[in-house]
Write a protein that holds these residues in place. Structure first.
Motif, PDB file in Angstrom:
ATOM      1  N   THR A 116       1.016  -1.188  -0.021  1.00 31.56           N
ATOM      2  CA  THR A 116       0.039  -0.037   0.042  1.00 31.56           C
ATOM      3  C   THR A 116       0.759   1.235  -0.172  1.00 31.56           C
ATOM      4  OG1 THR A 116      -1.660  -1.298   1.152  1.00 31.56           O
ATOM      5  CG2 THR A 116      -1.928   1.319   1.219  1.00 31.56           C
ATOM      6  N   LYS A 117       1.819   1.416   0.861  1.00 30.78           N
ATOM      7  CA  LYS A 117       2.854   2.396   1.028  1.00 30.78           C
ATOM      8  C   LYS A 117       3.642   2.720   0.032  1.00 30.78           C
ATOM      9  CE  LYS A 117       2.095   2.934   5.790  1.00 30.78           C
ATOM     10  NZ  LYS A 117       2.913   3.122   7.144  1.00 30.78           N
ATOM     11  N   PHE A 118       4.335   1.449  -0.350  1.00 28.86           N
ATOM     12  CA  PHE A 118       5.419   1.934  -1.469  1.00 28.86           C
ATOM     13  C   PHE A 118       5.283   0.807  -2.790  1.00 28.86           C
ATOM     14  CE2 PHE A 118       9.888   0.585  -2.592  1.00 28.86           C
ATOM     15  CZ  PHE A 118      10.451   1.869  -3.074  1.00 28.86           C
ATOM     16  N   ASN A 119       5.071  -0.254  -2.668  1.00 34.56           N
ATOM     17  CA  ASN A 119       5.246  -1.348  -3.953  1.00 34.56           C
ATOM     18  C   ASN A 119       4.022  -0.920  -5.009  1.00 34.56           C
ATOM     19  OD1 ASN A 119       7.642  -2.150  -3.022  1.00 34.56           O
ATOM     20  ND2 ASN A 119       7.001  -4.570  -3.001  1.00 34.56           N
ATOM     21  N   MET A 120       2.753  -0.625  -4.172  1.00 41.82           N
ATOM     22  CA  MET A 120       1.625  -0.574  -4.905  1.00 41.82           C
ATOM     23  C   MET A 120       1.597   0.711  -5.808  1.00 41.82           C
ATOM     24  SD  MET A 120      -1.294  -2.009  -5.907  1.00 41.82           S
ATOM     25  CE  MET A 120      -1.039  -3.301  -4.752  1.00 41.82           C
ATOM     26  N   PRO A 121       2.130   1.788  -5.431  1.00 50.82           N
ATOM     27  CA  PRO A 121       2.377   2.876  -6.440  1.00 50.82           C
ATOM     28  C   PRO A 121       3.216   2.647  -7.455  1.00 50.82           C
ATOM     29  CG  PRO A 121       2.186   3.653  -4.266  1.00 50.82           C
ATOM     30  CD  PRO A 121       2.320   2.383  -4.149  1.00 50.82           C
ATOM     31  N   MET A 122       4.480   2.088  -7.270  1.00 48.19           N
ATOM     32  CA  MET A 122       5.570   1.732  -8.098  1.00 48.19           C
ATOM     33  C   MET A 122       4.842   0.751  -9.231  1.00 48.19           C
ATOM     34  SD  MET A 122       8.795   1.487  -5.877  1.00 48.19           S
ATOM     35  CE  MET A 122      10.050   1.146  -7.224  1.00 48.19           C
ATOM     36  N   LEU A 123       4.156  -0.580  -8.500  1.00 57.78           N
ATOM     37  CA  LEU A 123       3.502  -1.173  -9.574  1.00 57.78           C
ATOM     38  C   LEU A 123       2.511  -0.626 -10.512  1.00 57.78           C
ATOM     39  CD1 LEU A 123       2.902  -4.327  -9.983  1.00 57.78           C
ATOM     40  CD2 LEU A 123       1.080  -4.333  -8.745  1.00 57.78           C
ATOM     41  N   MET A 124       1.836   0.454 -10.056  1.00 58.97           N
ATOM     42  CA  MET A 124       1.064   0.939 -11.099  1.00 58.97           C
ATOM     43  C   MET A 124       1.915   1.767 -12.094  1.00 58.97           C
ATOM     44  SD  MET A 124      -2.234   0.240 -10.210  1.00 58.97           S
ATOM     45  CE  MET A 124      -2.950  -0.488  -8.777  1.00 58.97           C
ATOM     46  N   PHE A 148       2.435  -9.508 -32.857  1.00 59.22           N
ATOM     47  CA  PHE A 148       1.798 -10.743 -32.067  1.00 59.22           C
ATOM     48  C   PHE A 148       2.811 -10.951 -30.711  1.00 59.22           C
ATOM     49  CE2 PHE A 148       2.143 -15.146 -31.415  1.00 59.22           C
ATOM     50  CZ  PHE A 148       0.938 -15.777 -31.418  1.00 59.22           C
ATOM     51  N   ILE A 149       4.266 -10.904 -30.794  1.00 58.15           N
ATOM     52  CA  ILE A 149       5.161 -11.105 -29.696  1.00 58.15           C
ATOM     53  C   ILE A 149       4.807 -10.104 -28.602  1.00 58.15           C
ATOM     54  CG2 ILE A 149       7.380 -11.125 -28.891  1.00 58.15           C
ATOM     55  CD1 ILE A 149       8.419 -11.979 -31.771  1.00 58.15           C
ATOM     56  N   LEU A 150       4.236  -8.890 -29.036  1.00 61.48           N
ATOM     57  CA  LEU A 150       3.997  -7.653 -28.263  1.00 61.48           C
ATOM     58  C   LEU A 150       2.818  -8.111 -27.235  1.00 61.48           C
ATOM     59  CD1 LEU A 150       5.159  -5.073 -26.873  1.00 61.48           C
ATOM     60  CD2 LEU A 150       3.856  -3.854 -28.715  1.00 61.48           C
ATOM     61  N   GLY A 151       1.802  -8.837 -27.993  1.00 60.93           N
ATOM     62  CA  GLY A 151       0.689  -9.101 -27.607  1.00 60.93           C
ATOM     63  C   GLY A 151       0.896 -10.173 -26.473  1.00 60.93           C
ATOM     64  N   LEU A 152       2.092 -11.145 -26.569  1.00 62.89           N
ATOM     65  CA  LEU A 152       2.337 -11.946 -25.627  1.00 62.89           C
ATOM     66  C   LEU A 152       2.824 -11.338 -24.232  1.00 62.89           C
ATOM     67  CD1 LEU A 152       4.266 -14.843 -27.765  1.00 62.89           C
ATOM     68  CD2 LEU A 152       1.881 -14.851 -26.858  1.00 62.89           C
ATOM     69  N   CYS A 153       3.771 -10.443 -24.631  1.00 59.88           N
ATOM     70  CA  CYS A 153       4.403  -9.764 -23.291  1.00 59.88           C
ATOM     71  C   CYS A 153       3.220  -8.529 -22.577  1.00 59.88           C
ATOM     72  CB  CYS A 153       5.398  -8.493 -24.050  1.00 59.88           C
ATOM     73  SG  CYS A 153       6.857  -9.217 -24.824  1.00 59.88           S
ATOM     74  N   ALA A 154       2.325  -8.435 -23.266  1.00 63.58           N
ATOM     75  CA  ALA A 154       1.049  -7.381 -22.726  1.00 63.58           C
ATOM     76  C   ALA A 154       0.051  -8.313 -22.214  1.00 63.58           C
ATOM     77  CB  ALA A 154       0.315  -6.657 -23.732  1.00 63.58           C
ATOM     78  N   GLY A 155      -0.120  -9.411 -22.703  1.00 65.74           N
ATOM     79  CA  GLY A 155      -0.919 -10.287 -21.871  1.00 65.74           C
ATOM     80  C   GLY A 155      -0.390 -10.693 -20.461  1.00 65.74           C
ATOM     81  N   THR A 156       1.032 -11.240 -20.670  1.00 68.33           N
ATOM     82  CA  THR A 156       1.592 -11.500 -19.211  1.00 68.33           C
ATOM     83  C   THR A 156       1.688 -10.388 -18.193  1.00 68.33           C
ATOM     84  OG1 THR A 156       2.993 -13.116 -20.517  1.00 68.33           O
ATOM     85  CG2 THR A 156       3.776 -12.208 -18.380  1.00 68.33           C
ATOM     86  N   ILE A 157       2.082  -9.121 -18.684  1.00 69.96           N
ATOM     87  CA  ILE A 157       1.990  -8.103 -17.770  1.00 69.96           C
ATOM     88  C   ILE A 157       0.610  -7.630 -17.209  1.00 69.96           C
ATOM     89  CG2 ILE A 157       2.566  -5.443 -17.478  1.00 69.96           C
ATOM     90  CD1 ILE A 157       4.625  -5.862 -19.782  1.00 69.96           C
ATOM     91  N   ARG A 158      -0.471  -7.843 -17.970  1.00 70.93           N
ATOM     92  CA  ARG A 158      -1.859  -7.490 -17.440  1.00 70.93           C
ATOM     93  C   ARG A 158      -2.257  -8.676 -16.532  1.00 70.93           C
ATOM     94  NH1 ARG A 158      -6.353  -4.714 -18.926  1.00 70.93           N
ATOM     95  NH2 ARG A 158      -8.390  -5.880 -18.408  1.00 70.93           N
ATOM     96  N   THR A 159      -2.012  -9.696 -16.829  1.00 64.27           N
ATOM     97  CA  THR A 159      -2.495 -10.828 -16.112  1.00 64.27           C
ATOM     98  C   THR A 159      -1.769 -11.351 -14.815  1.00 64.27           C
ATOM     99  OG1 THR A 159      -3.395 -12.230 -17.976  1.00 64.27           O
ATOM    100  CG2 THR A 159      -2.882 -13.468 -16.008  1.00 64.27           C
ATOM    101  N   VAL A 160      -0.242 -11.005 -14.873  1.00 66.99           N
ATOM    102  CA  VAL A 160       0.448 -11.216 -13.732  1.00 66.99           C
ATOM    103  C   VAL A 160       0.216  -9.910 -12.450  1.00 66.99           C
ATOM    104  CG1 VAL A 160       2.666 -11.262 -12.751  1.00 66.99           C
ATOM    105  CG2 VAL A 160       1.998 -12.380 -14.930  1.00 66.99           C
ATOM    106  N   SER A 161       0.238  -8.751 -13.041  1.00 62.40           N
ATOM    107  CA  SER A 161      -0.006  -7.540 -12.363  1.00 62.40           C
ATOM    108  C   SER A 161      -1.467  -7.654 -11.553  1.00 62.40           C
ATOM    109  CB  SER A 161       0.134  -6.333 -13.021  1.00 62.40           C
ATOM    110  OG  SER A 161      -0.936  -6.281 -13.980  1.00 62.40           O
TER     111      SER A 161
END
Length: 723
Positions: free
Chosen positions: A13-21, A111-124
């Protein structure tokens, strides 16, 4: 129950969450800069309806495939590795284009960027779901959704600026830089993330029933269909329905996303205490209603309200649906991965369905309505679960059944076509507009012939369009001042006829105006911007070698733009193919330009350049009718004293938008001539234009609408019938 560690939650909440966003925003900006700039190339080439739909499908297919895999990986190994792997791979993608600078490489990168974007969205999403308390999930997911959607608003704007010179290297470099920034921030923000996004010991306790699992996935699929349809076909719907400048069209197109971004943080907090299944389904029904309204819109106010309503629906449903999926069980990554997979399946299906239905219905609004009905039906079972979960099972069943039946009854009326039962009409998207082929006499071969005619239009426009670097005109312009270029025979003949009209008009019509018009939004720039271009606009300098089918522009900076006649050339090609295939009577129409042939009279409407509808219609037989106007591409002057629009029809002598007319309509034996004459007499005005027509084109006719809305015609122009 959700996994919760007080100390971890405090750190997040205090540190990692803003950085993650911030990291997610940077990664999303990188994705948006590239992925939503690439369709500009498709629009430049004016691809067909099915191609336009499949152009978006590859990116979403990649996200669909990677979502459950990356989510499951995060469940086992934590969120840090997949986030860093995805960003690291995206950083290196520009190297592919440097090594292999082709359009095929760009689609591979997409297509490869879609793989990267899908990973970032799901994992975050999984990282947030594993590290937050249940009552905070909706508000956190609302912020995450706002971050992602805001980047998809800003990304295309930045990408458009970077692509202004039609060069993808700046776009790729910026994408790589954003991904590098995300990589650095993820490196620090994931240090205190959970080492796993699941707890095996709680999995049995937290598993959700199959029925609920299917209902939320079905609802997400339905919403994805609606969003995918909007992304792919909303610009076409706006262009074909309204007389708006490109800037205004962009504002209307962005309105749903802008509304969503602004309201997400607000609704995330206000609706946090409500039943998430009801909130999700209510938002999805609102979005479906908005899409249905947009499908029937014909006014700017209707599109504005429909766009805002669509944004409201998304802002209501997104955070709640993410929270519902996060609490499907202990395996956060897997559950959210399947949720993203369902949504991306909808993103693929929606554009493909719309592309098919445009060809079947001849109107973009019809598939919008049908997609809206499908999206609403997909949320019906979720409504049932939300109401029955509050102890009203009988009421839930009644509400769900009535909703489903009501939606089912809407389908037949939206499948009905407004064409005469004895007519065959085939439609598709080409040249950036809806193309309609109407054939009164039909047999078993008619549809196949019509499809091939539109395919010919697609192929020809790619060769004639200066925005396609791989086409004949694009290559000639690229080699200006350097060398001769082989062109197709069709392109050479079109250039020769363009030069003939350029000579007869004394340069009022000049196909070398491309020295200016190949610059994006050239008509919005100050006249001084083109002070040095005068010597580059001279059709007399263009050299052709008919025997070798070669063309040469002797000065660097010169460019051919066949936009003043190529649309007519393409319409004629389709009509000629229909006639050569045994079609005796028919009409080819593209964006308000017509070619009719055969022994039949056709009624053609003349568009009102300053209002809705038409000012009247004319009767023609075996002729072409084309129009030009200052209402296709324009900007409205800021100064109240200046009433003259800056628009795309440039006077080569003045190096500025012509102000002699606001609209012209011409009738000629073929569409190419009618198209070229509509532009020429628009620039000349009625006095000079009348003399020009009498001397060089006595078998053709023209009509002018002047700035005061008065009408002037040649003596032989067909009678204008008004009601």
């Amino acid at each position: 129950m959700p996994i919760y560690n007080p100390k971890l939650s405090q750190i997040l909440t205090k540190f990692n969450m803003p950085m993650l966003m911030v990291a997610v925003f940077a990664a999303s900006m990188g994705t948006g800069v590239f992925t939503f700039t690439l369709p500009l190339m498709n629009l430049d080439e004016k691809a067909g309806g099915m191609w336009l739909g499949t152009g978006f499908a590859g990116y979403f297919l990649a996200k669909l495939l990677i979502a459950p895999l990356s989510g499951s990986f995060a469940d086992r190994h934590g969120s840090a590795k997949p986030l860093l792997y995805a960003c690291g791979a995206a950083i290196l993608l520009p190297l592919l284009y440097v090594l292999f600078p082709t359009i095929e490489t760009l689609y591979a990168i997409q297509f490869i960027l879609g793989l990267c974007a899908g990973t970032i969205r799901t994992v975050s999403m999984a990282a947030i779901g594993a590290g937050m308390e249940s009552d905070k999930l909706s508000s956190r997911f609302a912020i995450l959704s706002a971050v992602m959607n805001s980047s998809f608003l800003l990304g295309p704007l930045l990408g458009g600026l970077l692509y202004i010179d039609k060069d993808y290297l700046p776009v790729l470099g910026t994408m790589s830089a954003f991904m590098g920034l995300a990589f650095i921030i993820f490196t620090f923000s994931t240090r205190h993330m959970p080492t796993r996004t699941t707890e095996k010991k709680d999995e049995a306790h937290n598993s959700t029933g199959t029925s609920h699992y299917i209902s939320i996935m079905t609802a997400l699929f339905g919403r994805g269909m609606g969003i995918g349809s909007l992304i792919a076909f909303y610009p076409v719907l706006l262009t074909s329905s309204l007389q708006l400048s490109p800037g205004s069209t962009a504002i209307f197109f962005c309105m749903p996303s802008l509304t969503t971004v602004l309201l997400l943080p607000i609704f995330g907090k206000l609706l946090a205490g409500f039943d998430r299944r009801l909130t999700t389904s209510a938002g999805m029904l609102t979005s479906a209603l908005a899409l249905y309204i947009l499908g029937g819109c014909s006014t700017a106010s209707g599109f504005l309200c429909g766009g805002i309503l669509s944004g409201i629906g998304a802002a209501v449903s997104m955070p709640a649906s993410m929270a519902v999926c996060s609490e499907l069980g202990s395996a956060k990554g897997k559950n959210l991965g399947y949720a993203n997979m369902a949504a991306n399946l909808g993103f693929i299906t929606g554009p493909l369905f719309c592309g098919f239905m445009v060809s079947s219905s001849g109107h973009v609004g019809t598939p919008f309505k049908l997609t809206a009905i499908a999206g609403a039906m997909a949320a019906v079972h979720l409504i049932y679960e939300g109401v029955s979960g509050r102890g009203f099972k009988k009421s839930a069943l009644t509400i769900s059944a009535l909703t489903f039946i009501g939606l089912l009854m809407l389908i037949p009326q939206n499948l009905q076509q407004n064409t005469h039962k004895d007519f065959f009409r085939y439609s598709d998207v080409a040249m950036g507009t809806v193309v309609n082929l109407t054939i009164p006499e039909t047999d078993s071969r008619t549809e196949k012939i019509a499809k091939e005619a539109v395919s010919i239009m697609h192929r020809l426009q790619k060769d004639l369009d200066h925005r396609n670097k791989l086409g004949s005109i694009g290559q000639v312009n690229h080699e200006a001042g350097k060398k001769w270029v082989h062109v197709s025979n069709k392109t050479l003949q079109t250039i020769k006829r363009g030069l003939d009209i350029s000579a007869k008009s004394g340069g009022s019509f000049d196909i070398t105006i491309g020295a200016i018009t190949t610059t994006p939004f050239y008509y919005a720039l100050d006249k001084s911007r083109f002070a040095g271009h005068k010597e580059l606009i001279n059709y007399r300098l263009l050299k052709i070698d008919p025997e070798q089918t070669k063309v040469f522009l002797p000065k660097k900076g010169m460019a051919i733009d066949l936009g003043g006649l190529a649309k007519g050339t393409i319409i004629d090609a389709a009509a000629d193919y229909l006639k050569s295939s045994g079609i005796r009577t028919g009409m080819v129409e593209a964006g308000g330009d017509f070619m009719v042939f055969g022994d039949r009279d056709w009624s053609i409407g003349i568009r009102n350049p300053r209002g809705d509808g038409i000012i009247g219609h004319i009767m023609v037989k075996d002729k072409a009718v084309c129009g030009s106007g200052d209402y296709y591409q324009f900007i409205i002057p800021i100064s109240k004293e200046d009433k003259t629009r800056k628009h795309h029809i440039f006077d080569p002598a003045l190096l500025q938008s012509s102000s002699e007319s606001i609209a012209t309509t011409t009738v000629a034996p073929d569409a190419e001539t009618a198209d070229a004459l509509a532009t020429t007499v628009f620039i000349m005005g009625p006095e000079k234009g009348n003399k020009f027509m009498e001397e060089h084109f006595p078998d053709c006719s023209a009509m002018w609408i002047l700035p005061d809305m008065s009408i002037v015609t040649t003596k032989n122009f067909p009678k204008i019938i008004t009601h």
